[in-house]
Design a protein around this motif. Structure first.
Motif, PDB file in Angstrom:
ATOM      1  N   MET A   1       0.105   9.121   9.310  1.00  0.00           N
ATOM      2  CA  MET A   1      -0.271   8.201   8.227  1.00  0.00           C
ATOM      3  C   MET A   1       0.910   7.322   7.855  1.00  0.00           C
ATOM      4  N   ASN A   2       0.860   6.047   8.199  1.00  0.00           N
ATOM      5  CA  ASN A   2       1.947   5.173   7.776  1.00  0.00           C
ATOM      6  C   ASN A   2       1.386   3.988   7.002  1.00  0.00           C
ATOM      7  N   VAL A   3       2.285   3.248   6.394  1.00  0.00           N
ATOM      8  CA  VAL A   3       1.883   2.166   5.509  1.00  0.00           C
ATOM      9  C   VAL A   3       1.073   1.056   6.159  1.00  0.00           C
ATOM     10  N   ASN A   4       1.022   1.044   7.480  1.00  0.00           N
ATOM     11  CA  ASN A   4       0.265  -0.017   8.143  1.00  0.00           C
ATOM     12  C   ASN A   4      -1.167   0.397   8.449  1.00  0.00           C
ATOM     13  N   ASP A   5      -1.451   1.674   8.267  1.00  0.00           N
ATOM     14  CA  ASP A   5      -2.810   2.143   8.505  1.00  0.00           C
ATOM     15  C   ASP A   5      -3.741   1.564   7.451  1.00  0.00           C
ATOM     16  N   LEU A  21      -1.604   9.393  -5.759  1.00  0.00           N
ATOM     17  CA  LEU A  21      -2.084   9.453  -4.382  1.00  0.00           C
ATOM     18  C   LEU A  21      -1.407  10.579  -3.625  1.00  0.00           C
ATOM     19  N   GLY A  22      -0.182  10.950  -4.060  1.00  0.00           N
ATOM     20  CA  GLY A  22       0.491  12.113  -3.482  1.00  0.00           C
ATOM     21  C   GLY A  22       1.097  11.948  -2.108  1.00  0.00           C
ATOM     22  N   GLU A  23       0.908  12.940  -1.280  1.00  0.00           N
ATOM     23  CA  GLU A  23       1.446  13.004   0.082  1.00  0.00           C
ATOM     24  C   GLU A  23       1.589  11.671   0.805  1.00  0.00           C
ATOM     25  N   THR A  65       6.683   2.320  -1.082  1.00  0.00           N
ATOM     26  CA  THR A  65       5.598   2.033  -0.134  1.00  0.00           C
ATOM     27  C   THR A  65       4.407   1.415  -0.872  1.00  0.00           C
ATOM     28  N   VAL A  66       4.202   1.836  -2.105  1.00  0.00           N
ATOM     29  CA  VAL A  66       3.101   1.259  -2.881  1.00  0.00           C
ATOM     30  C   VAL A  66       3.393  -0.224  -3.098  1.00  0.00           C
ATOM     31  N   GLY A  67       4.644  -0.524  -3.436  1.00  0.00           N
ATOM     32  CA  GLY A  67       5.018  -1.919  -3.637  1.00  0.00           C
ATOM     33  C   GLY A  67       4.834  -2.710  -2.357  1.00  0.00           C
TER      34      GLY A  67
END
Length: 119
Positions: free
Chosen positions: A1-5, A34-36, A42-44
DNA sequence: AACTTGACGAGGG
DNA sequence: CCCCTCGCCAAGT
């Protein structure tokens, strides 16, 4: 799971879309809920693309109760103006009272997740 | 691969 | 309240 998914970003957008008019959430708050795999940074990062995702991006601000859109492609003060139009109040220094305007999703516990943030 | 820069956040001075 | 440092994690150069 990465930020581009796609799925990773969607979880952020779905949560942001639930913020009621006249309320806000902070990046750290979203990351905590959102947790894990989610962190304030990353949210930003995910939010920088929110304009095109039908998301009320203006309702996400930083933990100090201020808008962090200073050096963006977004016009200065636009975010704050949009929020003020929805009823969120800011003081002369561009800061709003998180105690009053932060929104918590059903089931989350403010005191536990966000200790003495509101002062 | 090293280094810098963020729509961040907490703690200390 | 402002400023700085550090931890954080991904992107851009």
């Amino acid at each position: 799971m990465n930020v581009n998914d796609k799925a990773y970003k969607e979880k952020v957008y779905e949560l942001v879309r639930q913020i009621p008019v006249g309320h806000v959430m902070t990046y750290g708050q979203i990351a905590t809920i959102l947790g894990e795999g989610y962190t304030p940074r990353t949210v930003g990062y995910v939010m920088h693309a929110a304009e095109t995702e039908n998301v009320p991006w203006q309702r996400v601000i930083n933990s100090q109760g201020k808008c962090s859109t200073g050096r963006l492609t977004i016009p200065m003060n636009l975010q704050q103006q949009m929020l003020e139009q929805e009823g969120v109040e800011f003081n002369a220094k561009g800061k709003c009272d998180l105690n009053k305007f932060v929104w918590w999703p059903e089931g989350s516990e403010p005191e536990e997740l966000h200790p003495s943030l509101f002062s």
